[in-house]
Scaffold this motif. Structure first.
Motif, short mmCIF file in Angstrom:
data_model
loop_
_atom_site.label_atom_id
_atom_site.label_comp_id
_atom_site.label_asym_id
_atom_site.label_seq_id
_atom_site.Cartn_x
_atom_site.Cartn_y
_atom_site.Cartn_z
N ASN A 264 -5.81 4.07 2.57
CA ASN A 264 -6.66 3.01 3.10
C ASN A 264 -8.05 3.52 3.47
N GLU A 265 -8.08 4.70 4.07
CA GLU A 265 -9.36 5.27 4.51
C GLU A 265 -10.29 5.54 3.33
N ALA B 277 -10.28 -2.47 2.26
CA ALA B 277 -9.02 -1.75 2.43
C ALA B 277 -8.20 -1.80 1.14
N ALA B 278 -7.24 -0.89 1.03
CA ALA B 278 -6.41 -0.82 -0.17
C ALA B 278 -5.66 -2.13 -0.41
N SER B 279 -5.18 -2.75 0.65
CA SER B 279 -4.42 -3.99 0.50
C SER B 279 -5.26 -5.09 -0.14
N VAL C 91 0.84 -1.21 0.00
CA VAL C 91 0.00 0.00 0.00
C VAL C 91 0.87 1.25 0.00
N PRO D 173 -0.19 6.32 3.40
CA PRO D 173 -0.84 5.01 3.35
C PRO D 173 -2.14 4.98 4.16
N LYS E 293 -11.42 2.27 1.48
CA LYS E 293 -12.44 1.52 2.24
C LYS E 293 -13.78 2.26 2.23
#
Length: 282
Positions: free
Chosen positions: A208-209, A218-220, A193, A204, A212
Motif C-alpha cells: 500500500n505504501e 492506495a493498492a485497493s 491487497v 500488505p 500510494k
C-alpha cells in the motif's frame, strides 16, 4: 442481435506492425466504441480533438499526445481543425522498458501537453517516409529503430517531472509495475491487497505504501478500479445480464457484486446500464 462481447479490432495492421494515419482523415468521424489489440498513439500538433476512453472524455488542446493501450474501450468523438497523426503499433514492437512505463501510467497519466516544436512533430513525417519505402535494404532494422525512438519520445512527453524520472527503474517502481501487471491478469480471482502482497513476497502494508507513493492511490483503489471498469464496459457495451457479468468477474454471490458496484460508483448496475453519460450524448 445480442452483444455478448465488446467489439475488438484485431489483425488490422499491415505486415510491418506499424501504421500512421493523418488526423484529418478522421474529421467528423464518430466510430463505434471498441478495443484494439495494439497500441494507439495520438500525436496532435494543433487544433482540438476529443475521445471517449473507458468512460472518460479525454480532450486534447493544441500540441498534445495521448496513448491508448490494448484492451481499453475507446471511440473518437470530435476533431476541430486538428493536425497531427494517429500511430498504431503492435505491442510486440514496443521495447520492454517503455512498455512497462505505459503499463504503470495506465488510467492515471495517459495524456500530456507538449511544446509546439516537440521532436515528435518532425520525427513522424520521417518515420512515415521510411514506412513508404518497404523494399529498401535493412527496412526491418530501420522500422525497429524508429519504433524504439517513437516509444521513447512518447514516454519522454509523459514523464516530465524530476520525481518521475527518479523513481522509474527503482525497486519501488518495479514493485508497482508488477502489481499493476498482476491486477490486469488476475483481477477476476484475486480481489484483496493481501493476496497480491503474498504473490509479491511483501507485506500488505508495504504494498500500500509504495503504490500510494508512486501513483497517489492506495493498492485497493487499483484493484477496485480494474473490476469496476470492466463491469462498466460489459454493462454499457454488451447485453450480458448482471448475473452473467458478476460471474464473469469472479463473483459467485451476485448480491455482493451489486453492493460492491453501487458502493464504488454511486449507481446500481441497472441504473448505470440505463443512464447515458454526458460525453456520449451526440
Amino acid at each position: 442481435m445480442a452483444k455478448s462481447n465488446i467489439l475488438l479490432h484485431t489483425n488490422e495492421l499491415n505486415s510491418t506492425g506499424i501504421e500512421i494515419c493523418p488526423m484529418g482523415e478522421l474529421e467528423e468521424s464518430v466510430q463505434a466504441a471498441h478495443r484494439d489489440e495494439h497500441f494507439m498513439f495520438v500525436i496532435q500538433q494543433e487544433g482540438y480533438s476529443s475521445l471517449e476512453l473507458d468512460f472518460r472524455k479525454v480532450e486534447l488542446h493544441g500540441a498534445a499526445v495521448l496513448y491508448v493501450a490494448p484492451g481499453q474501450v475507446h471511440r473518437y468523438i470530435k476533431n476541430e481543425h486538428s493536425k497531427g497523426w494517429l500511430v498504431f503499433v503492435e505491442t510486440a514492437l514496443i521495447p520492454k522498458t517503455y512498455l512497462e512505463i505505459f503499463t504503470t501510467y495506465l488510467n492515471s497519466n495517459q495524456a500530456a501537453e507538449v511544446e509546439k516544436d516537440d521532436s515528435l512533430f518532425s520525427f513522424i513525417p520521417v518515420f512515415d517516409a521510411v514506412l513508404a519505402h518497404n523494399e529498401v535494404s535493412f527496412q526491418n532494422n530501420l522500422i525497429n529503430s524508429f519504433t524504439d525512438s517513437l516509444a521513447g519520445l512518447m514516454v519522454r512527453a509523459l514523464v516530465r517531472n524530476k520525481y518521475s524520472e527518479k523513481v522509474i527503474g527503482g525497486q519501488k517502481y518495479k514493485t508497482v509495475l508488477l502489481f499493476k501487471q498482476m491486477i490486469q491478469s488476475h483481477y477476476r480471482e484475486l480481489k484483496q491487497v493481501k493476496e497480491y502482497a503474498v504473490k509479491l513476497h511483501i507485506t500488505p502494508l508495504y504494498l500500500n505504501e509504495v503504490v500510494k507513493e508512486i501513483t497517489g492511490f492506495a493498492a485497493s483503489h487499483w484493484i477496485q478500479q480494474e473490476i469496476i471498469l470492466e463491469s462498466q464496459r460489459l454493462l454499457y457495451y454488451t447485453d450480458m445480464d448482471i448475473k452473467e457479468i458478476a460471474f464473469d468477474l469472479g463473483y459467485d454471490d451476485y448480491t455482493y457484486f451489486s453492493r460492491f458496484f453501487k458502493k464504488n460508483t454511486g449507481y446500481t448496475a441497472s441504473e448505470f446500464r440505463k443512464r447515458k453519460p454526458l460525453f456520449v450524448q451526440l
